[in-house]
Design a protein around this motif. Structure first.
Motif, PDB file in Angstrom:
ATOM      1  N   GLN A  19       0.833  -1.195   0.000  1.00  0.00           N
ATOM      2  CA  GLN A  19       0.000   0.000   0.000  1.00  0.00           C
ATOM      3  C   GLN A  19       0.873   1.252   0.000  1.00  0.00           C
ATOM      4  OE1 GLN A  19      -3.652  -0.360   2.829  1.00  0.00           O
ATOM      5  NE2 GLN A  19      -1.976  -1.368   3.905  1.00  0.00           N
TER       6      GLN A  19
ATOM      7  N   ASP B  35      -8.015   4.189  -7.053  1.00  0.00           N
ATOM      8  CA  ASP B  35      -7.363   2.880  -7.144  1.00  0.00           C
ATOM      9  C   ASP B  35      -8.238   1.891  -7.913  1.00  0.00           C
ATOM     10  OD1 ASP B  35      -5.130   1.068  -6.157  1.00  0.00           O
ATOM     11  OD2 ASP B  35      -6.861   0.015  -5.327  1.00  0.00           O
TER      12      ASP B  35
ATOM     13  N   HIS C 282      -1.759  -1.335  -3.937  1.00  0.00           N
ATOM     14  CA  HIS C 282      -2.936  -0.494  -3.742  1.00  0.00           C
ATOM     15  C   HIS C 282      -2.557   0.952  -3.444  1.00  0.00           C
ATOM     16  CE1 HIS C 282      -5.654  -3.960  -3.645  1.00  0.00           C
ATOM     17  NE2 HIS C 282      -4.707  -4.569  -2.950  1.00  0.00           N
TER      18      HIS C 282
ATOM     19  N   ARG D  23      -3.851   4.301  -1.623  1.00  0.00           N
ATOM     20  CA  ARG D  23      -4.753   4.651  -0.542  1.00  0.00           C
ATOM     21  C   ARG D  23      -4.579   6.133  -0.184  1.00  0.00           C
ATOM     22  NH1 ARG D  23      -7.206   0.950  -2.050  1.00  0.00           N
ATOM     23  NH2 ARG D  23      -7.520  -1.068  -1.034  1.00  0.00           N
TER      24      ARG D  23
ATOM     25  N   LEU E 281      -5.307   1.514   8.101  1.00  0.00           N
ATOM     26  CA  LEU E 281      -4.667   0.910   6.927  1.00  0.00           C
ATOM     27  C   LEU E 281      -3.783  -0.273   7.283  1.00  0.00           C
ATOM     28  CD1 LEU E 281      -3.659   4.114   4.910  1.00  0.00           C
ATOM     29  CD2 LEU E 281      -5.524   2.529   4.395  1.00  0.00           C
TER      30      LEU E 281
ATOM     31  N   ASP F 277       0.007  -6.223   7.536  1.00  0.00           N
ATOM     32  CA  ASP F 277      -0.151  -5.018   6.719  1.00  0.00           C
ATOM     33  C   ASP F 277       1.012  -4.054   6.928  1.00  0.00           C
ATOM     34  OD1 ASP F 277      -2.532  -5.903   5.687  1.00  0.00           O
ATOM     35  OD2 ASP F 277      -3.783  -4.780   7.100  1.00  0.00           O
TER      36      ASP F 277
ATOM     37  N   VAL G 113       2.510  -0.087   5.176  1.00  0.00           N
ATOM     38  CA  VAL G 113       2.087   1.024   4.335  1.00  0.00           C
ATOM     39  C   VAL G 113       3.213   2.039   4.181  1.00  0.00           C
ATOM     40  CG1 VAL G 113       1.098   2.409   6.212  1.00  0.00           C
ATOM     41  CG2 VAL G 113       0.221   2.684   3.883  1.00  0.00           C
TER      42      VAL G 113
END
Length: 443
Positions: A104, A118, A164, A166, A293, A299, A301
């Motif tokens: 991300q 996106d 992605h 974001r 996020l 995850d 970012v």
């Protein structure tokens, strides 16, 4: 330092019915500071090549190795309109995504609008430039950003592992409300229609005011606006509560939770003003969205935003809220945050004369003023290497408190653009480009 980094709507809450003429409050740099240039130890200087992606990649390997171990990597910009800052962050983002498990990249842009961009980029024959103009603040509408988005689009069309785009800011309320209304219509068993309809009505009022604030002489019913915003905040709270048990598929529930959080952060400005009698720190709101996020165990970012947001210390010396966003994020994720600042001394940058940044604020090129004597920029520009990075923790006795420049989306880059910092108070590392140029407008 001008308070241009607070909530985009917060200053308007203090305005009279005619807000276009309201000046931004300032907090000037303290008059007393040593103007002697800091002579940096040559061993601290890590030269960087801008000749090609591969040359850059080789030069920043030690820096990337530090970033790769973190959950959140923040890539700052010393101005919102510098070409090199976009290119360097694109290359770093590519390395982190292709080689180190980041999937991300989140911009200082509205969360839901970034999600929509996106999704739209994944459609057959999707044209990048028109989508950027529809979903990104004008500070992002340049050719350099188009290179990042074109790369993301190409990657996602040719690879199974998807990346992605974001956003982790909250400004536009209509996209949130529209997406939530669409989900409520699609899944009537969730029984969300009444709440989403009410939210959509409030969001139209909210965005109408925001989109017109730059117009000279624009007037609106301030009392009604405040009431609308507070009512919308409570509506979103009820909606969030309803989403916990609503009959929605898991994926749609997760989407709705994101849209609702974006809306709540948007309207929290009104709640804080009306109920708690204070501003809602924009850096805190950004940190909350960042937390959303990376809610999954694995995850990670990459954040793109202004240095002032990503720094661990607020640019406002009167701020007792604990920001920048970096400070909030560090407390949420101890030891999992790395922030790289970018800075320059001379050249040009893109900016707007609009009071508030919007999707259609006109951007133009402006010259950077000469750095203040004794500022970090003045000292860094004296280094013979034109492009380099340094690790702030290695500064030692050279880690002195001096003015550090933060140029926002407005044309000013003079003495009111500085706040006093030790570099370690702001960044883990700083990437410096002595002379830069303005970002290139979209064709």
């Amino acid at each position: 330092m001008k308070k241009i980094f607070r909530s985009l709507l917060a200053t308007a809450l203090l305005a009279t019915a005619t807000v276009a003429t309201q000046a931004q409050p300032t907090a000037p740099v303290a008059a007393a500071f040593d103007t002697t240039r800091i002579v940096l130890d040559p061993s601290l200087i890590n030269p960087v090549s801008l000749q090609s992606y591969e040359a850059f990649r080789a030069a920043v390997k030690p820096l990337v190795a530090q970033m790769a171990t973190k959950k959140i990597v923040a890539l700052g910009e010393g101005t919102h309109g510098t070409s090199e800052f976009y290119t360097l962050r694109f290359w770093l983002t590519r390395i982190l995504m292709e080689e180190h498990g980041f999937k991300q990249v989140a911009l200082e842009n509205d969360y839901t609008d970034s999600y929509l961009l996106d999704e739209a980029l994944r459609q057959p024959n999707a044209a990048v430039a028109p989508l950027m103009k529809a979903h990104l603040y004008s500070i992002w509408q340049n050719q350099e950003m188009a290179e990042l988005l074109t790369w993301l689009q190409t990657h996602n069309r040719t690879h199974r592992k998807q990346f992605h785009l974001r956003g982790f800011d909250a400004v536009s309320a209509v996209p949130d409300a529209q997406q939530l209304s669409a989900l409520a219509t699609r899944y009537p068993a969730a029984k969300l229609t009444d709440l989403t309809s009410k939210l959509e009505t409030a969001a139209v009022v909210q965005d109408s005011v925001w989109h017109n604030l730059n117009k000279k002489g624009y007037k609106f019913n301030r009392k009604r606006w405040l009431s609308n915003g507070l009512s919308a905040y409570y509506t979103v709270e009820k909606l969030q509560q309803a989403l916990r048990t609503a009959k929605l598929p898991r994926r749609q529930r997760e989407l709705a939770q994101g849209f609702a959080l974006d809306a709540k952060l948007n309207f929290s400005v009104f709640y804080e003003y009306e109920v708690n009698k204070k501003d809602a720190p924009r850096d805190s709101l950004m940190a909350q969205m960042t937390k959303f996020l990376v809610r999954g165990k694995n995850d990670k970012v990459i954040l793109w935003a202004h240095d002032a947001h990503l720094a661990r210390k607020s640019t406002d010396p009167t701020d007792n809220n604990g920001g920048g966003a970096g400070s909030y994020i560090e407390r949420m994720f101890p030891g999992q945050y790395f922030v790289l600042g970018t800075s320059t001394a001379t050249g040009t940058f893109a900016a707007t004369t609009d009071r508030l940044i919007t999707y259609d604020s006109p951007m133009a090129s402006y010259p950077l003023e000469k750095p203040l004597a004794g500022s970090w920029e003045a000292s860094l520009s004296a280094v013979k290497v034109p492009v380099f990075y340094l690790q702030t923790q290695q500064l030692g006795v050279q880690n002195l408190e001096r003015p550090l420049r933060f140029v926002g989306y407005r044309p000013d880059s003079g003495k009111d653009s500085y706040s006093n910092y030790q570099l370690t108070e702001a960044y883990d590392a700083l990437l410096f480009v002595r002379q830069t140029k303005a970002a290139t407008p979209l064709k």
